[in-house]
Write a protein that holds these residues in place. Sequence first.
Motif, PDB file in Angstrom:
ATOM      1  N   LEU A   1      -0.269  -7.150   2.311  1.00  0.00           N
ATOM      2  CA  LEU A   1      -2.748  -7.363   2.284  1.00  0.00           C
ATOM      3  C   LEU A   1      -2.285  -7.715   0.288  1.00  0.00           C
ATOM      4  CD1 LEU A   1      -5.286  -8.256   2.942  1.00  0.00           C
ATOM      5  CD2 LEU A   1      -5.797  -5.777   2.525  1.00  0.00           C
ATOM      6  N   ARG A   2      -2.645  -8.843   0.755  1.00  0.00           N
ATOM      7  CA  ARG A   2      -3.094  -9.432  -1.110  1.00  0.00           C
ATOM      8  C   ARG A   2      -4.729  -9.690  -1.614  1.00  0.00           C
ATOM      9  NH1 ARG A   2       2.065  -9.981  -3.739  1.00  0.00           N
ATOM     10  NH2 ARG A   2       3.133 -11.175  -2.540  1.00  0.00           N
ATOM     11  N   LEU A   3      -5.619  -9.083  -2.318  1.00  0.00           N
ATOM     12  CA  LEU A   3      -6.394  -9.356  -2.797  1.00  0.00           C
ATOM     13  C   LEU A   3      -6.827  -9.769  -4.351  1.00  0.00           C
ATOM     14  CD1 LEU A   3      -8.525  -6.073  -1.046  1.00  0.00           C
ATOM     15  CD2 LEU A   3      -8.388  -8.518   0.239  1.00  0.00           C
ATOM     16  N   PRO A   4      -7.785 -10.879  -4.128  1.00  0.00           N
ATOM     17  CA  PRO A   4      -7.886 -11.569  -5.571  1.00  0.00           C
ATOM     18  C   PRO A   4      -8.104 -10.668  -7.039  1.00  0.00           C
ATOM     19  CG  PRO A   4      -9.676 -12.720  -4.059  1.00  0.00           C
ATOM     20  CD  PRO A   4      -8.156 -11.751  -3.480  1.00  0.00           C
ATOM     21  N   ALA A   5      -8.321 -11.310  -7.812  1.00  0.00           N
ATOM     22  CA  ALA A   5      -8.877 -11.000  -9.006  1.00  0.00           C
ATOM     23  C   ALA A   5     -10.386  -9.901  -8.927  1.00  0.00           C
ATOM     24  CB  ALA A   5      -8.338 -11.269 -10.490  1.00  0.00           C
ATOM     25  N   ASP A   6     -10.657 -11.332  -8.265  1.00  0.00           N
ATOM     26  CA  ASP A   6     -12.897 -11.495  -8.354  1.00  0.00           C
ATOM     27  C   ASP A   6     -13.345 -10.082  -7.650  1.00  0.00           C
ATOM     28  OD1 ASP A   6     -11.731 -12.710  -6.369  1.00  0.00           O
ATOM     29  OD2 ASP A   6     -12.941 -14.307  -6.979  1.00  0.00           O
TER      30      ASP A   6
ATOM     31  N   PHE B   1     -11.681   1.718   3.820  1.00  0.00           N
ATOM     32  CA  PHE B   1     -11.881   0.240   3.621  1.00  0.00           C
ATOM     33  C   PHE B   1      -9.984   0.235   2.530  1.00  0.00           C
ATOM     34  CE2 PHE B   1     -10.686  -2.780  -0.292  1.00  0.00           C
ATOM     35  CZ  PHE B   1     -10.858  -3.891   0.710  1.00  0.00           C
ATOM     36  N   LEU B   2      -9.579   1.060   1.658  1.00  0.00           N
ATOM     37  CA  LEU B   2      -8.730   1.578   0.736  1.00  0.00           C
ATOM     38  C   LEU B   2      -7.503   2.227   1.715  1.00  0.00           C
ATOM     39  CD1 LEU B   2     -10.427   2.332  -2.907  1.00  0.00           C
ATOM     40  CD2 LEU B   2      -9.054   0.105  -2.298  1.00  0.00           C
ATOM     41  N   ALA B   3      -7.594   2.628   2.685  1.00  0.00           N
ATOM     42  CA  ALA B   3      -6.747   4.098   3.167  1.00  0.00           C
ATOM     43  C   ALA B   3      -7.547   4.172   4.067  1.00  0.00           C
ATOM     44  CB  ALA B   3      -6.995   5.087   2.602  1.00  0.00           C
ATOM     45  N   PRO B   4      -7.217   3.346   5.192  1.00  0.00           N
ATOM     46  CA  PRO B   4      -7.778   3.932   7.266  1.00  0.00           C
ATOM     47  C   PRO B   4      -6.862   4.591   7.325  1.00  0.00           C
ATOM     48  CG  PRO B   4      -7.484   1.087   6.406  1.00  0.00           C
ATOM     49  CD  PRO B   4      -7.469   2.160   5.366  1.00  0.00           C
ATOM     50  N   ARG B   5      -7.640   5.795   8.136  1.00  0.00           N
ATOM     51  CA  ARG B   5      -6.743   6.809   8.252  1.00  0.00           C
ATOM     52  C   ARG B   5      -5.007   6.933   9.664  1.00  0.00           C
ATOM     53  NH1 ARG B   5      -9.986  11.261   7.608  1.00  0.00           N
ATOM     54  NH2 ARG B   5     -11.728  11.143   6.628  1.00  0.00           N
TER      55      ARG B   5
ATOM     56  N   ARG C   1      -3.548  -1.953  10.454  1.00  0.00           N
ATOM     57  CA  ARG C   1      -3.004  -3.197  10.724  1.00  0.00           C
ATOM     58  C   ARG C   1      -4.473  -4.454  10.756  1.00  0.00           C
ATOM     59  NH1 ARG C   1       0.705  -0.364  13.780  1.00  0.00           N
ATOM     60  NH2 ARG C   1      -1.034   0.001  15.691  1.00  0.00           N
ATOM     61  N   ALA C   2      -5.849  -2.970  11.471  1.00  0.00           N
ATOM     62  CA  ALA C   2      -6.904  -4.137  11.569  1.00  0.00           C
ATOM     63  C   ALA C   2      -6.960  -4.951   9.793  1.00  0.00           C
ATOM     64  CB  ALA C   2      -7.914  -3.312  12.715  1.00  0.00           C
ATOM     65  N   ARG C   3      -7.715  -3.766   9.198  1.00  0.00           N
ATOM     66  CA  ARG C   3      -8.450  -3.922   7.910  1.00  0.00           C
ATOM     67  C   ARG C   3      -7.500  -5.094   6.986  1.00  0.00           C
ATOM     68  NH1 ARG C   3      -6.131  -0.887   2.815  1.00  0.00           N
ATOM     69  NH2 ARG C   3      -4.409  -2.142   3.561  1.00  0.00           N
TER      70      ARG C   3
ATOM     71  N   LEU D   1      -7.759  -8.094   9.139  1.00  0.00           N
ATOM     72  CA  LEU D   1      -9.443  -8.857   9.338  1.00  0.00           C
ATOM     73  C   LEU D   1      -9.307  -9.931   7.467  1.00  0.00           C
ATOM     74  CD1 LEU D   1     -12.224  -8.887  10.199  1.00  0.00           C
ATOM     75  CD2 LEU D   1     -12.681  -6.686   8.632  1.00  0.00           C
ATOM     76  N   LEU D   2      -8.837  -8.965   6.805  1.00  0.00           N
ATOM     77  CA  LEU D   2      -8.903  -9.230   4.530  1.00  0.00           C
ATOM     78  C   LEU D   2      -7.854 -10.037   4.626  1.00  0.00           C
ATOM     79  CD1 LEU D   2      -9.358  -6.054   3.188  1.00  0.00           C
ATOM     80  CD2 LEU D   2     -11.104  -7.582   3.808  1.00  0.00           C
ATOM     81  N   SER D   3      -7.052 -10.889   5.471  1.00  0.00           N
ATOM     82  CA  SER D   3      -6.080 -12.216   5.191  1.00  0.00           C
ATOM     83  C   SER D   3      -7.338 -13.755   5.203  1.00  0.00           C
ATOM     84  CB  SER D   3      -4.808 -11.948   6.379  1.00  0.00           C
ATOM     85  OG  SER D   3      -4.416 -10.589   5.909  1.00  0.00           O
ATOM     86  N   LYS D   4      -7.829 -13.086   6.455  1.00  0.00           N
ATOM     87  CA  LYS D   4      -8.507 -14.583   6.040  1.00  0.00           C
ATOM     88  C   LYS D   4      -9.947 -14.474   4.810  1.00  0.00           C
ATOM     89  CE  LYS D   4      -8.754 -13.344  10.990  1.00  0.00           C
ATOM     90  NZ  LYS D   4      -7.747 -13.533  11.316  1.00  0.00           N
TER      91      LYS D   4
END
Length: 386
Positions: free
Chosen positions: A83-88, A345-349, A355-357, A360-363
């Motif tokens: 997963l990659r999240l942008p700077a902002d 959010f940062l480390a699902p258990r 995988r689900a996070r 979801l956040l790739s969208k």
Amino acid sequence: MQILISGAGIGGPALAHWLGRYGHRPTVVELAPALRPGGQAVDFRGPTHLTVLRRMGLLDELRTLDTGGSPMTFTDRHGRVRLRLPADFAGGEIEIPRGELAQLLFRHSESTTEYLFGNTVTALRQDDRGVRVAFRYGPERRFDLVIGADGLHSRIRALAFGPEQDYVRHLGYYAATWQLPNRLGLPAGSTGINTPGRLAAAGADPRDPERAGAFLLFASPRLDHDRHDTDALKSLLQQRFADLGRPVPHLLETLRDADDLYLDSISRADVPSWSNGRIALLGDAACGATIGGMGTGTALVAAYVLATELACADGDHRTAFARYERTVRPYAERCQRGGDRTGPFLAPRTAAGLRARNALLSKGWILDRMLRLGQDVATMELPEPV
Ligand SMILES: Cc1cc2nc3c(=O)[nH]c(=O)nc-3n(C[C@H](O)[C@H](O)[C@H](O)COP(=O)(O)OP(=O)(O)OC[C@H]3O[C@@H](n4cnc5c(N)ncnc54)[C@H](O)[C@@H]3O)c2cc1C
């Protein structure tokens, strides 16, 4: 008025700045022997944060210190990017290392403030005319008001409101940060290995590639450890992350020389009333969300509102404290909700949760929505300065 503030973190010096502007000379007592340098980058977003910073005269200087935000990359334990999240996303509109913000607030308040480092309040006794305060070192003193800006584990809250367990809820995770020399040539931004319930991330300071920051997060029930025993905190991290691959062994090695380690639980403070007579709470002591709940922005907003209400009420602390809480509480509670989700959010258990996070956040549209939501949550109407 003689006003004592406990805690020279973020909220304490910000309040001291405003009280100085309104003609007071407050006293700030800080347990640590000097300003505490640690912490990751903290961010400001939305018109409310930026208006307070502009009114404080800090906005231009902050822009020169802005890191530009840190893109986040999450990998699995084999280094495959998931997963990659942008700077902002994490960086908001302005991002600055917490320690640099603390320095800036200190500099902008020291000429009108008496700072006492390496000391703490040991007892409080209030009557109609003021508060008698006993310190660990030095004679007892009398103040008109006492403000607890001493963080999640507030001493003032414990002395004047009741024990920590009545107000602080552990949210199931711990987070640690420290600075290190960038000997591995880590890239800017944050790259982290995610395993179920854990994140081990690091990245270069975008303004100085010689420096880097480490961030470790792990799921755990409340631990029974001494928060002030740095060696014990370091070995706790060594044990929890010993099995992860590069660059984690190097990060753990640098812990040995780290003098700015911050390790605390991700917790939430909920105090039913923020004042008790002449004593009031501010920042994490009142409504902390440690990481992810915009605690730094909230502390700055709260400091401004509290000082302004005291000035408007011409020293009538009952009126000022009531208006301060009525204005800031709904805002702080909205922001706190973000902190409730930071750990999961940062480390699902679980592996399925990870995988689900990631899916979801790739969208892109979901990320955009979350960003807009963050800005809306951080926005409120501010009183005008006096
Ligand atoms: C060293 C450090 C690193 C942090 N790093 C991060 C981070 O990486 N990410 C993040 O989101 N949040 C971090 N935080 C928390 C963040 O600063 C706060 O959530 C937010 O800025 C609100 O600030 P505050 O002033 O209410 O509390 P804090 O910034 O926690 O400041 C509280 C201050 O009170 C002092 N204090 C504590 N007990 C006493 C006592 N008995 N007597 C006198 N003084 C006392 C503390 O030493 C500290 O300086 C960190 C806090 C600290 C202290």
